[in-house]
Scaffold this motif. Structure first.
Motif, PDB file in Angstrom:
ATOM      1  N   ALA A  87       0.880  -1.130   0.167  1.00  0.00           N
ATOM      2  CA  ALA A  87       0.026  -0.106  -0.007  1.00  0.00           C
ATOM      3  C   ALA A  87       0.832   1.219   0.046  1.00  0.00           C
ATOM      4  O   ALA A  87       0.700   2.126  -0.715  1.00  0.00           O
ATOM      5  N   LEU A  88       1.851   1.091   0.803  1.00  0.00           N
ATOM      6  CA  LEU A  88       3.007   2.403   0.710  1.00  0.00           C
ATOM      7  C   LEU A  88       3.721   2.592  -0.494  1.00  0.00           C
ATOM      8  O   LEU A  88       3.683   3.797  -1.091  1.00  0.00           O
ATOM      9  N   ILE A  89       3.675   1.464  -1.080  1.00  0.00           N
ATOM     10  CA  ILE A  89       4.685   1.407  -2.462  1.00  0.00           C
ATOM     11  C   ILE A  89       3.651   2.141  -3.494  1.00  0.00           C
ATOM     12  O   ILE A  89       3.945   3.129  -4.303  1.00  0.00           O
ATOM     13  N   ALA A  90       2.376   1.587  -3.500  1.00  0.00           N
ATOM     14  CA  ALA A  90       1.470   2.067  -4.362  1.00  0.00           C
ATOM     15  C   ALA A  90       1.276   3.820  -4.168  1.00  0.00           C
ATOM     16  O   ALA A  90       1.197   4.330  -5.183  1.00  0.00           O
ATOM     17  N   ALA A  91       1.125   4.122  -3.001  1.00  0.00           N
ATOM     18  CA  ALA A  91       1.004   5.386  -2.864  1.00  0.00           C
ATOM     19  C   ALA A  91       2.037   6.287  -3.171  1.00  0.00           C
ATOM     20  O   ALA A  91       1.958   7.454  -3.726  1.00  0.00           O
ATOM     21  N   VAL A  92       3.277   5.895  -2.899  1.00  0.00           N
ATOM     22  CA  VAL A  92       4.279   6.791  -3.270  1.00  0.00           C
ATOM     23  C   VAL A  92       4.493   6.740  -4.874  1.00  0.00           C
ATOM     24  O   VAL A  92       4.871   7.627  -5.233  1.00  0.00           O
ATOM     25  N   GLN A  93       4.114   5.630  -5.438  1.00  0.00           N
ATOM     26  CA  GLN A  93       4.179   5.930  -6.944  1.00  0.00           C
ATOM     27  C   GLN A  93       3.246   6.684  -7.366  1.00  0.00           C
ATOM     28  O   GLN A  93       3.549   7.429  -8.258  1.00  0.00           O
ATOM     29  N   ASP A  94       2.174   6.552  -6.780  1.00  0.00           N
ATOM     30  CA  ASP A  94       0.982   7.418  -7.314  1.00  0.00           C
ATOM     31  C   ASP A  94       1.286   8.879  -6.937  1.00  0.00           C
ATOM     32  O   ASP A  94       0.991   9.833  -7.817  1.00  0.00           O
ATOM     33  N   ALA A  95       2.029   9.298  -5.749  1.00  0.00           N
ATOM     34  CA  ALA A  95       2.403  10.548  -5.353  1.00  0.00           C
ATOM     35  C   ALA A  95       3.525  11.200  -6.541  1.00  0.00           C
ATOM     36  O   ALA A  95       3.649  12.378  -6.770  1.00  0.00           O
ATOM     37  N   ASP A  96       4.124  10.309  -7.356  1.00  0.00           N
ATOM     38  CA  ASP A  96       5.164  10.797  -8.356  1.00  0.00           C
ATOM     39  C   ASP A  96       6.126  11.751  -7.671  1.00  0.00           C
ATOM     40  O   ASP A  96       6.393  12.845  -8.441  1.00  0.00           O
ATOM     41  N   LEU A  97       6.722  11.379  -6.742  1.00  0.00           N
ATOM     42  CA  LEU A  97       7.800  12.089  -6.060  1.00  0.00           C
ATOM     43  C   LEU A  97       8.684  12.583  -6.997  1.00  0.00           C
ATOM     44  O   LEU A  97       9.260  11.649  -7.638  1.00  0.00           O
ATOM     45  N   ARG A  98       8.829  13.772  -7.099  1.00  0.00           N
ATOM     46  CA  ARG A  98       9.988  14.494  -7.531  1.00  0.00           C
ATOM     47  C   ARG A  98      10.276  15.680  -7.427  1.00  0.00           C
ATOM     48  O   ARG A  98       9.716  16.531  -6.634  1.00  0.00           O
ATOM     49  N   PHE A  99      11.679  16.502  -7.480  1.00  0.00           N
ATOM     50  CA  PHE A  99      12.139  17.522  -7.194  1.00  0.00           C
ATOM     51  C   PHE A  99      11.929  18.603  -7.978  1.00  0.00           C
ATOM     52  O   PHE A  99      11.753  18.379  -9.441  1.00  0.00           O
ATOM     53  N   ASP A 100      11.641  19.703  -7.610  1.00  0.00           N
ATOM     54  CA  ASP A 100      11.542  20.861  -8.512  1.00  0.00           C
ATOM     55  C   ASP A 100      12.943  21.535  -8.320  1.00  0.00           C
ATOM     56  O   ASP A 100      13.085  22.314  -7.549  1.00  0.00           O
ATOM     57  N   TRP A 101      13.703  21.543  -9.460  1.00  0.00           N
ATOM     58  CA  TRP A 101      15.260  21.775  -9.500  1.00  0.00           C
ATOM     59  C   TRP A 101      15.294  23.383  -9.786  1.00  0.00           C
ATOM     60  O   TRP A 101      16.328  24.026  -9.669  1.00  0.00           O
ATOM     61  N   SER A 102      14.307  23.963  -9.954  1.00  0.00           N
ATOM     62  CA  SER A 102      14.320  25.593  -9.955  1.00  0.00           C
ATOM     63  C   SER A 102      14.443  26.087  -8.745  1.00  0.00           C
ATOM     64  O   SER A 102      14.681  27.403  -8.492  1.00  0.00           O
ATOM     65  N   GLN A 103      14.173  25.294  -7.695  1.00  0.00           N
ATOM     66  CA  GLN A 103      14.322  26.132  -6.199  1.00  0.00           C
ATOM     67  C   GLN A 103      15.534  25.670  -5.579  1.00  0.00           C
ATOM     68  O   GLN A 103      16.233  24.772  -5.978  1.00  0.00           O
ATOM     69  N   ASP A 104      15.994  26.579  -4.719  1.00  0.00           N
ATOM     70  CA  ASP A 104      17.278  26.124  -3.986  1.00  0.00           C
ATOM     71  C   ASP A 104      17.098  26.256  -2.571  1.00  0.00           C
ATOM     72  O   ASP A 104      16.677  27.375  -1.787  1.00  0.00           O
ATOM     73  N   PRO A 105      17.147  25.193  -1.654  1.00  0.00           N
ATOM     74  CA  PRO A 105      17.338  23.965  -2.234  1.00  0.00           C
ATOM     75  C   PRO A 105      16.066  23.363  -3.132  1.00  0.00           C
ATOM     76  O   PRO A 105      15.086  23.844  -3.000  1.00  0.00           O
ATOM     77  N   PRO A 106      16.324  22.449  -3.876  1.00  0.00           N
ATOM     78  CA  PRO A 106      15.155  21.829  -4.646  1.00  0.00           C
ATOM     79  C   PRO A 106      14.056  21.465  -3.832  1.00  0.00           C
ATOM     80  O   PRO A 106      14.217  20.946  -2.815  1.00  0.00           O
ATOM     81  N   LEU A 108      10.774  19.352  -2.892  1.00  0.00           N
ATOM     82  CA  LEU A 108      10.228  17.999  -3.302  1.00  0.00           C
ATOM     83  C   LEU A 108       8.745  18.094  -3.540  1.00  0.00           C
ATOM     84  O   LEU A 108       7.842  18.499  -2.396  1.00  0.00           O
ATOM     85  N   LEU A 109       8.200  17.728  -4.605  1.00  0.00           N
ATOM     86  CA  LEU A 109       6.696  17.413  -4.833  1.00  0.00           C
ATOM     87  C   LEU A 109       6.099  16.085  -4.832  1.00  0.00           C
ATOM     88  O   LEU A 109       6.768  15.187  -5.203  1.00  0.00           O
ATOM     89  N   ALA A 110       5.034  15.998  -4.060  1.00  0.00           N
ATOM     90  CA  ALA A 110       4.170  14.714  -4.012  1.00  0.00           C
ATOM     91  C   ALA A 110       2.747  15.475  -4.574  1.00  0.00           C
ATOM     92  O   ALA A 110       2.209  16.356  -4.330  1.00  0.00           O
ATOM     93  N   TRP A 111       2.368  14.453  -5.553  1.00  0.00           N
ATOM     94  CA  TRP A 111       1.082  14.955  -6.361  1.00  0.00           C
ATOM     95  C   TRP A 111       1.376  16.504  -6.842  1.00  0.00           C
ATOM     96  O   TRP A 111       0.196  17.145  -6.746  1.00  0.00           O
ATOM     97  N   ASN A 112       2.442  16.889  -7.246  1.00  0.00           N
ATOM     98  CA  ASN A 112       2.717  18.195  -7.793  1.00  0.00           C
ATOM     99  C   ASN A 112       2.590  19.052  -7.030  1.00  0.00           C
ATOM    100  O   ASN A 112       2.449  20.291  -7.158  1.00  0.00           O
ATOM    101  N   ARG A 113       2.483  18.820  -5.559  1.00  0.00           N
ATOM    102  CA  ARG A 113       2.709  20.080  -4.632  1.00  0.00           C
ATOM    103  C   ARG A 113       3.793  19.833  -3.614  1.00  0.00           C
ATOM    104  O   ARG A 113       4.248  18.532  -3.286  1.00  0.00           O
ATOM    105  N   PRO A 114       4.349  21.018  -3.389  1.00  0.00           N
ATOM    106  CA  PRO A 114       5.433  21.058  -2.499  1.00  0.00           C
ATOM    107  C   PRO A 114       5.189  20.292  -0.956  1.00  0.00           C
ATOM    108  O   PRO A 114       3.898  20.477  -0.499  1.00  0.00           O
TER     109      PRO A 114
END
Ligand code: DC
Length: 256
Positions: A87-106, A108-114
């Motif tokens: 269930a955790l893996i499914a939720a983390v995959q669904d959140a599509d965790l990724r960094f917004d590299w335009s920020q310093d420090p980058p 972290l976005l989950a579901w496209n929200r910081p």
């Protein structure tokens, strides 16, 4: 990867019509891949040091602890049953965790929200270590971190397993350490600064417990890789640690 004289020679041969000044420019503005890993336990100042080192060397900065903290925040906020890693893996995959590299420090976005504001909350900190021990989650994070390393080829990556597991061929590996007492003292100072109540003995106990949990797990345990440069930060201010790491990197890799 260290740049050998052979590689520089090949580069010059493949650009026979470059003038001398353009060769200097081309080498100076190099995009040679450089990965520097900084591992070590909590309270050694890894994040601060890694971020400043990245800034000084003009490299990107990856905070892998933030990724595990995000997984912990997702688990808490969705009320997930932690005995069910699927269930955790499914939720983390669904959140599509990724960094917004335009920020310093980058950021972290989950579901496209910081999600950065949530990551240091006490409830997240108290559950993150066992969550970071879930093997399937580690596999997912290691894959994401390697993907980031492939896209950001000039990177300072900070965590527990960056030199030992994620980037075994890193250009330079560091392991920052400090005594549990010093690390507990630093943590207590942080809590005091943010106006939070704390019990010094409990802070020390938590640090020791987290060390034990991080270093005894079967997957990606906290270890000092045999080829890492170990730096004890107990009696050096962070600025001095950054100076030392910068000196050690520049002595080994042509960064500019
Ligand atoms: O560095 P930090 O305190 O933000 O890390 C949070 C937790 O995640 C901590 O328990 C260690 C774990 N972690 C990990 O297991 N592997 C990493 N690469 C980074 C952090």
């Amino acid at each position: 990867m260290l740049v050998s004289p052979t590689q520089e020679f090949r580069f010059r041969k493949s650009e026979p019509r470059l003038s001398a000044s353009r060769v200097v420019f081309a080498l100076a503005a190099s995009d040679r891949p450089i990965i520097i890993t900084i591992d070590g336990p909590a309270g050694t100042g890894k994040s601060t040091v890694a971020r400043q080192l990245a800034g000084r060397l003009g490299l990107d900065f990856l905070d892998t602890g933030a990724m595990y903290r995000a997984a912990a925040a997702i688990a808490l906020d969705r009320g997930l049953d932690l005995s069910d890693p699927a269930a955790l893996i499914a939720a983390v995959q669904d959140a599509d965790l990724r960094f917004d590299w335009s920020q310093d420090p980058p950021s972290l976005l989950a579901w496209n929200r910081p999600i950065d504001q949530r990551l240091r909350d006490a409830d997240v900190t108290s559950v993150v270590s066992p969550i970071a021990g879930i093997a399937a989650l580690r596999r997912l994070m290691v894959e994401k971190q390697r993907q980031i390393g492939a896209e950001h080829r000039r990177l300072v990556s900070e965590g527990r397993d960056q030199g030992s597991v994620v980037f075994p061929d890193a250009s330079v590996k560091f392991y920052l350490d400090a005594s549990p007492e010093v690390r507990a003292f630093r943590r207590a100072q942080q809590l005091r600064r943010s106006g939070m109540e704390y019990d010094a003995e409990q802070v020390l106990e938590e640090i020791v417990a987290r060390d034990r949990s991080d270093s005894t797990r079967p997957d990606g345990p906290l270890v000092c890789p045999s080829d890492a440069l170990r730096v004890d930060t107990s009696s050096i201010p962070f600025e001095g640690v950054v100076d030392e790491l910068e000196r050690l990197v520049r002595a080994r890799v042509n960064v500019d």
